[in-house]
Write an enzyme that holds these catalytic residues in place. Structure first.
Site, PDB file in Angstrom:
ATOM      1  N   ARG A 135      -9.844   0.876   9.134  1.00 48.38           N
ATOM      2  CA  ARG A 135      -9.464  -0.592   9.307  1.00 48.38           C
ATOM      3  C   ARG A 135     -10.473  -1.303  10.102  1.00 48.38           C
ATOM      4  O   ARG A 135     -10.197  -2.557  10.335  1.00 48.38           O
ATOM      5  CB  ARG A 135      -8.233  -0.700   9.947  1.00 48.38           C
ATOM      6  CG  ARG A 135      -6.974  -0.931   9.168  1.00 48.38           C
ATOM      7  CD  ARG A 135      -5.901  -0.924  10.290  1.00 48.38           C
ATOM      8  NE  ARG A 135      -4.436  -1.477  10.123  1.00 48.38           N
ATOM      9  CZ  ARG A 135      -3.630  -0.997   9.367  1.00 48.38           C
ATOM     10  NH1 ARG A 135      -3.537   0.471   9.375  1.00 48.38           N
ATOM     11  NH2 ARG A 135      -2.419  -1.527   9.214  1.00 48.38           N
ATOM     12  N   ARG A 154      11.152  -6.862   5.279  1.00 50.62           N
ATOM     13  CA  ARG A 154      11.242  -5.501   5.398  1.00 50.62           C
ATOM     14  C   ARG A 154      12.118  -5.021   6.424  1.00 50.62           C
ATOM     15  O   ARG A 154      12.341  -5.297   7.713  1.00 50.62           O
ATOM     16  CB  ARG A 154       9.912  -4.868   5.708  1.00 50.62           C
ATOM     17  CG  ARG A 154       9.788  -3.430   5.901  1.00 50.62           C
ATOM     18  CD  ARG A 154       8.225  -2.774   5.547  1.00 50.62           C
ATOM     19  NE  ARG A 154       7.346  -3.225   6.946  1.00 50.62           N
ATOM     20  CZ  ARG A 154       6.138  -2.782   6.742  1.00 50.62           C
ATOM     21  NH1 ARG A 154       5.539  -2.260   5.611  1.00 50.62           N
ATOM     22  NH2 ARG A 154       5.217  -3.164   7.634  1.00 50.62           N
ATOM     23  N   ARG A 196      -1.145  -9.936  12.896  1.00 47.71           N
ATOM     24  CA  ARG A 196      -1.734  -8.824  12.152  1.00 47.71           C
ATOM     25  C   ARG A 196      -2.733  -9.179  10.800  1.00 47.71           C
ATOM     26  O   ARG A 196      -3.613  -8.614  10.382  1.00 47.71           O
ATOM     27  CB  ARG A 196      -0.836  -7.781  11.492  1.00 47.71           C
ATOM     28  CG  ARG A 196      -0.062  -7.032  12.723  1.00 47.71           C
ATOM     29  CD  ARG A 196       1.516  -6.487  12.535  1.00 47.71           C
ATOM     30  NE  ARG A 196       1.469  -5.471  11.343  1.00 47.71           N
ATOM     31  CZ  ARG A 196       2.498  -5.478  10.273  1.00 47.71           C
ATOM     32  NH1 ARG A 196       3.387  -6.191  10.762  1.00 47.71           N
ATOM     33  NH2 ARG A 196       2.385  -4.648   9.438  1.00 47.71           N
ATOM     34  N   ARG A 256      10.893  -3.024  12.036  1.00 44.88           N
ATOM     35  CA  ARG A 256       9.801  -2.792  12.860  1.00 44.88           C
ATOM     36  C   ARG A 256       9.563  -3.969  13.853  1.00 44.88           C
ATOM     37  O   ARG A 256       9.565  -4.753  13.617  1.00 44.88           O
ATOM     38  CB  ARG A 256       8.754  -2.478  12.049  1.00 44.88           C
ATOM     39  CG  ARG A 256       8.567  -0.925  11.586  1.00 44.88           C
ATOM     40  CD  ARG A 256       7.484  -0.526  10.626  1.00 44.88           C
ATOM     41  NE  ARG A 256       6.207  -1.135  10.820  1.00 44.88           N
ATOM     42  CZ  ARG A 256       5.005  -1.075   9.997  1.00 44.88           C
ATOM     43  NH1 ARG A 256       5.212  -0.336   8.839  1.00 44.88           N
ATOM     44  NH2 ARG A 256       4.176  -1.563  10.466  1.00 44.88           N
ATOM     45  N   LYS A 316       0.737  -1.425   0.026  1.00 43.02           N
ATOM     46  CA  LYS A 316       0.058   0.127  -0.071  1.00 43.02           C
ATOM     47  C   LYS A 316       0.868   1.345   0.088  1.00 43.02           C
ATOM     48  O   LYS A 316       0.617   2.351  -0.630  1.00 43.02           O
ATOM     49  CB  LYS A 316      -0.975   0.009   1.591  1.00 43.02           C
ATOM     50  CG  LYS A 316      -2.092  -0.806   1.351  1.00 43.02           C
ATOM     51  CD  LYS A 316      -3.121  -0.370   2.200  1.00 43.02           C
ATOM     52  CE  LYS A 316      -2.473  -0.116   3.571  1.00 43.02           C
ATOM     53  NZ  LYS A 316      -2.375  -1.674   4.255  1.00 43.02           N
TER      54      LYS A 316
HETATM   55  P1  ADP Z   1       0.774  -2.332   8.005  1.00 42.16           P
HETATM   56  O1  ADP Z   1      -0.078  -1.824   7.012  1.00 42.16           O
HETATM   57  O2  ADP Z   1       2.266  -2.467   7.440  1.00 42.16           O
HETATM   58  O3  ADP Z   1       0.310  -3.329   9.024  1.00 42.16           O
HETATM   59  P2  ADP Z   1       0.620   0.266   9.128  1.00 42.16           P
HETATM   60  O4  ADP Z   1       1.865   1.043   9.242  1.00 42.16           O
HETATM   61  O5  ADP Z   1      -0.537   0.741   8.310  1.00 42.16           O
HETATM   62  O6  ADP Z   1       0.935  -1.053   9.081  1.00 42.16           O
HETATM   63  O7  ADP Z   1       0.071   0.342  10.899  1.00 42.16           O
HETATM   64  C1  ADP Z   1       0.868   0.014  11.698  1.00 42.16           C
HETATM   65  C2  ADP Z   1       0.271  -0.312  13.138  1.00 42.16           C
HETATM   66  O8  ADP Z   1      -0.599   0.684  13.269  1.00 42.16           O
HETATM   67  C3  ADP Z   1      -1.120  -1.491  13.018  1.00 42.16           C
HETATM   68  O9  ADP Z   1      -0.642  -2.535  13.161  1.00 42.16           O
HETATM   69  C4  ADP Z   1      -1.892  -0.835  14.046  1.00 42.16           C
HETATM   70  O10 ADP Z   1      -1.512  -1.351  15.153  1.00 42.16           O
HETATM   71  C5  ADP Z   1      -1.821   0.786  14.136  1.00 42.16           C
HETATM   72  N1  ADP Z   1      -2.704   1.438  13.282  1.00 42.16           N
HETATM   73  C6  ADP Z   1      -2.612   2.048  11.876  1.00 42.16           C
HETATM   74  N2  ADP Z   1      -3.758   2.303  11.361  1.00 42.16           N
HETATM   75  C7  ADP Z   1      -5.010   1.872  12.258  1.00 42.16           C
HETATM   76  C8  ADP Z   1      -6.191   1.958  12.031  1.00 42.16           C
HETATM   77  N3  ADP Z   1      -6.553   2.724  11.196  1.00 42.16           N
HETATM   78  N4  ADP Z   1      -6.922   1.563  13.399  1.00 42.16           N
HETATM   79  C9  ADP Z   1      -6.045   0.852  14.222  1.00 42.16           C
HETATM   80  N5  ADP Z   1      -4.841   0.817  14.277  1.00 42.16           N
HETATM   81  C10 ADP Z   1      -4.093   1.027  13.459  1.00 42.16           C
END
Ligand code: ADP
Ligand code: ZN
Length: 214
Positions: A88, A127, A171, A160, A13
């Site tokens: 999400r 990553r 996840r 990370r 993404k």
């Molecule tokens: P990825 O898409 O690689 O899992 P992101 O960088 O988008 O990672 O998000 C990392 C973490 O931040 C998620 O695993 C979650 O814990 C938190 N997070 C991000 N966006 C949201 C959201 N919209 N609602 C709840 N938690 C979120």
């Protein structure tokens, strides 16, 4: 144009978002990045969110929506935006709709970035990120010139905390249960578009031009 990006962790993404930003000049808002910034600056939101993020759990909706609503209030979002990592959950999607209604706007596209499951683990567990300049690498598909060292600023690359194998699986489960239902939600609204991001980037970008309005 107002776009939300959907797709499992590891679907790429972020890369797709960069390209859309370049093509359409949209402001790119990643809730993951916003949270990581809050954590780095040790703000109250960062302190609260860190526990959830490190476990691979979603941050509670109330906190996430509050942070996002504040960001969308900035002037730079007035003419459009690209949301990456939000919504999400169905409750977040409802909250976003309510925010948009209040300002008289609506989403134009929900873009689903898809890749086969087997590619996801490789992308996430490989990553590596530069803690100094934010550059990202993948030890399998996009290694740095010197292993473990950032090409741009020579800092030591890190993984990370939520990219460890067990956390990645968690996840992905969370995605399937809580986020995948959004595909139906936006399909019913008639704004869902999908692209396949398993091939090379040129192929992905060509699909973008087909599914996004000119
Ligand atoms: P990825 O898409 O690689 O899992 P992101 O960088 O988008 O990672 O998000 C990392 C973490 O931040 C998620 O695993 C979650 O814990 C938190 N997070 C991000 N966006 C949201 C959201 N919209 N609602 C709840 N938690 C979120
Ligand atoms: Zn760097």
């Amino acid at each position: 144009m107002r776009v939300v990006l959907l797709g499992p962790p590891g679907s790429g993404k972020g890369t797709v978002a960069e390209k859309i930003k370049e093509l359409y000049g949209l402001v790119h808002i990643s809730t993951g990045d916003l949270f990581r910034n809050c954590i780095r600056q040790n703000t109250p939101i960062g302190q609260e969110a860190k526990v959830f993020i490190d476990r691979g759990d979603l941050v509670p909706d109330e906190l996430t929506v509050r942070m996002l609503a504040e960001r969308l209030d900035n002037d730079d979002c007035a003419d459009g935006f690209l949301l990456d990592g939000f919504p999400r959950t169905l409750d977040q999607a409802d909250a976003l709709e309510a925010l948009m209604n209040k300002s008289g706007f609506s989403l134009d596209v929900a873009l689903n970035v898809s890749v086969p499951d087997r590619m996801i683990m490789e992308r996430l567990s490989g990553r590596r990120v530069c803690p100094e300049c934010g550059a990202t690498y993948n030890i399998y598909s996009q290694p740095s010139l010197e292993p473990g060292i950032c090409d741009v600023c020579q800092s030591e690359l890190t993984q990370r905390p939520d990219d460890k194998d067990a956390t990645i699986r968690h996840r992905l489960d969370t995605y399937a249960v809580r986020t995948a239902p959004l595909l139906d939600y936006y399909e019913q609204q008639g704004i869902l578009r999908s692209i396949d991001n398993s091939g090379d980037l040129a192929a992905t970008f060509a699909q973008l031009k087909e599914v996004l309005p000119q």
